[in-house]
Design an enzyme around this catalytic site. Structure first.
Site, mmCIF file in Angstrom:
data_model
loop_
_atom_site.group_PDB
_atom_site.id
_atom_site.type_symbol
_atom_site.label_atom_id
_atom_site.label_comp_id
_atom_site.label_asym_id
_atom_site.label_seq_id
_atom_site.Cartn_x
_atom_site.Cartn_y
_atom_site.Cartn_z
ATOM 1 N N LYS A 12 1.102 -1.277 -0.265
ATOM 2 C CA LYS A 12 0.049 -0.082 0.115
ATOM 3 C C LYS A 12 0.595 1.151 -0.514
ATOM 4 O O LYS A 12 1.599 1.245 0.138
ATOM 5 C CB LYS A 12 -0.890 0.074 1.074
ATOM 6 N N GLY A 99 7.693 1.181 4.591
ATOM 7 C CA GLY A 99 6.184 2.449 4.434
ATOM 8 C C GLY A 99 5.215 1.614 3.135
ATOM 9 O O GLY A 99 4.166 2.313 2.587
ATOM 10 N N GLY A 102 3.508 -4.347 3.676
ATOM 11 C CA GLY A 102 4.123 -5.486 3.774
ATOM 12 C C GLY A 102 3.833 -6.470 4.856
ATOM 13 O O GLY A 102 3.136 -6.969 4.370
ATOM 14 N N SER A 104 1.788 -5.844 7.590
ATOM 15 C CA SER A 104 1.066 -6.115 7.506
ATOM 16 C C SER A 104 -0.370 -6.960 6.132
ATOM 17 O O SER A 104 -1.103 -7.440 7.000
ATOM 18 C CB SER A 104 -0.048 -4.822 8.066
ATOM 19 N N ASP A 137 -2.507 -0.718 10.408
ATOM 20 C CA ASP A 137 -3.116 -0.909 8.627
ATOM 21 C C ASP A 137 -3.430 -2.609 8.199
ATOM 22 O O ASP A 137 -3.836 -2.694 7.260
ATOM 23 C CB ASP A 137 -1.136 -0.516 8.013
HETATM 24 O O1 C5P Z 1 -0.521 -0.788 14.500
HETATM 25 P P1 C5P Z 1 1.389 -0.610 14.569
HETATM 26 O O2 C5P Z 1 1.559 -1.888 15.641
HETATM 27 O O3 C5P Z 1 1.138 -1.098 12.631
HETATM 28 O O4 C5P Z 1 1.869 0.762 14.723
HETATM 29 C C1 C5P Z 1 3.430 0.767 14.950
HETATM 30 C C2 C5P Z 1 3.519 1.796 15.757
HETATM 31 O O5 C5P Z 1 2.879 3.183 15.031
HETATM 32 C C3 C5P Z 1 2.723 1.996 17.189
HETATM 33 O O6 C5P Z 1 3.659 1.316 18.324
HETATM 34 C C4 C5P Z 1 2.449 3.510 17.421
HETATM 35 O O7 C5P Z 1 4.291 3.648 17.874
HETATM 36 C C5 C5P Z 1 2.491 4.426 16.090
HETATM 37 N N1 C5P Z 1 1.646 4.223 15.315
HETATM 38 C C6 C5P Z 1 0.830 5.686 16.608
HETATM 39 N N2 C5P Z 1 -0.386 5.776 15.601
HETATM 40 C C7 C5P Z 1 -1.345 5.081 14.510
HETATM 41 C C8 C5P Z 1 -0.969 3.551 14.169
HETATM 42 C C9 C5P Z 1 0.884 3.999 14.209
HETATM 43 O O8 C5P Z 1 1.509 5.708 16.998
HETATM 44 N N3 C5P Z 1 -2.049 5.168 14.294
#
Ligand code: C5P
Length: 293
Positions: A12, A99, A102, A104, A137
Site C-alpha cells: 500500500k 512504509g 508489507g 501488515s 494497517d
Molecule cells: O499498529 P502498529 O503496530 O502497526 O503501529 C506501530 C507503531 O506505530 C505503534 O506502536 C505506534 O507507535 C505508531 N502508530 C501510531 N498511531 C497510529 C498507528 C501507528 O502512533 N495510528
C-alpha cells in the site's frame, strides 16, 4: 487430503497522511488515504503439518513469534481452539520496514487464508476486529483499493477506484521504525483534535478522488520528521517531480518515496533517473489480498 492455498498480499501507499492528534493509548489519530499497488508478496498455506510453521524467512524477515504472519496464525488458532497446523511459505518481494505495509498485508493474507483452510467461517467484521489486534494497517490490508481511513487507520470508507494510474516507487536502503517516527519529539501532533485545522486538506483530497480529479499533491505529515534526518529522501522526492511526476511524496513512515505518472512510458522514463536505487513501476490495484490458486 492435503490442501494448498496460494495468496498475494499487495503493497500500500498513503496518498495522503495527516497526524491529527496524539491519543491517550499511545497511538495517533490519523486522516489517511490508502491505495494498494501491483507490488506483492506471495504466501502459500499447506494443510499437511501438525504445527504452525513459517518458511521463507531471512535476516530481514524474522522466523519467530515476532513475525506478524505467525502472530496472525496463532491468534486464530488460540482464539478458535483450532487444533490444526499449517506450513506457511512466504515469498517476500515487498521491501521490509519501507512504509508499504508489507508485513501488515502478510498478516491480512494469513487471516484470510486460514479462515478458508481451517473452515472457520469468520465474517468480514470479525476478521476486521482480529486484524486490528495485529496492527493499525491490517484491517485496511484485508480490503485494499482506494480507501479513506481515520482513527488509528482502521475506520475505513471505500472510495471510487483511481483512474488507471502509474506509480514510480523508489526504495532507499533504509529501514524505518514506524513507532520511532510517530513518537519523535518534533512531530507536530496536537494533543486534541480541535487544535488541528488540517481536516480541510483531507476533505479536499477525498473530494478530488471522488470526482475523479488528479491529485494536486501528496501530503504526508511524517515527511517533516523523516526528511530532517534523511535529506537524501527529500532529494528523491524533488527528483521525481523534476523528472516529470505530477505529484510525489513519502509512503507511511518511509523510506519509500513515490511519484505519479500519466502513462507507463512516462513512468519508465522517470525511473531511468533513479538507476542507483531499487525501484518499482506499478499500477494501482483494487484488492488488498488475492487468492491465486
Ligand atoms: O499498529 P502498529 O503496530 O502497526 O503501529 C506501530 C507503531 O506505530 C505503534 O506502536 C505506534 O507507535 C505508531 N502508530 C501510531 N498511531 C497510529 C498507528 C501507528 O502512533 N495510528
Amino acid at each position: 487430503m492435503k490442501t494448498v492455498l496460494r495468496y498475494r498480499s499487495y503493497a500500500k501507499l498513503n496518498l495522503f497522511l495527516e497526524v491529527v492528534s496524539r491519543r491517550p493509548d499511545g497511538y495517533h489519530e490519523l486522516e489517511t488515504v490508502f491505495q494498494t499497488v501491483g507490488l506483492y508478496d506471495e504466501l502459500t498455506f499447506e494443510s499437511d503439518c501438525d504445527d504452525i510453521i513459517l518458511e521463507g524467512t531471512s535476516v530481514e524477515v524474522p522466523s519467530g513469534q515476532e513475525n506478524i504472519v505467525l502472530q496472525a496464525a496463532k491468534l486464530l488458532s488460540d482464539r478458535y481452539d483450532v487444533g490444526k497446523g499449517v506450513r506457511i511459505t512466504l515469498d517476500k518481494r515487498i521491501p521490509v520496514a519501507a512504509g508499504l505495509a508489507g508485513g501488515s498485508g502478510n498478516a491480512a493474507a494469513t487471516l484470510t487464508a486460514l479462515n478458508v483452510l481451517w473452515q472457520l467461517g469468520l465474517d468480514a467484521a470479525t476478521l476486521h476486529a482480529l486484524a486490528l489486534e495485529l496492527g493499525s494497517d491490517v484491517p485496511y490490508c484485508l480490503v485494499g483499493g482506494t480507501v479513506a481511513a481515520t482513527g488509528r487507520g482502521e475506520q475505513l470508507e471505500s472510495l471510487p477506484a483511481l483512474a488507471p494510474t502509474w506509480f514510480v516507487l523508489v526504495h532507499p536502503q533504509l529501514h524505518m521504525s514506524t513507532a520511532a517516527v510517530f513518537n519523535h519529539p518534533d512531530l507536530n501532533a496536537p494533543a486534541t483534535q480541535s487544535e488541528n485545522d488540517s481536516g480541510d486538506a483531507f476533505v479536499a483530497c477525498v473530494r478530488a478522488i471522488r470526482a475523479g480529479e488528479a491529485l494536486s499533491e501528496i501530503h504526508n505529515r511524517l515527511e517533516e520528521i523523516v526528511f530532517a534526518e534523511h535529506s537524501e529522501l527529500e532529494a528523491v522526492k524533488q527528483g521525481l517531480l523534476d523528472a516529470g511526476c505530477s505529484v510525489a511524496g513519502m509512503s507511511g513512515s518511509g523510506p519509500t518515496i513515490f511519484g505519479i505518472c500519466a502513462s507507463q512510458s512516462d513512468a519508465d522514463a522517470v525511473v531511468r533517473d533513479f538507476s542507483e536505487f531499487s525501484t518499482s513501476v506499478v499500477q494501482s490495484v483494487d484488492v488488498g489480498v488475492e487468492r491465486v490458486t
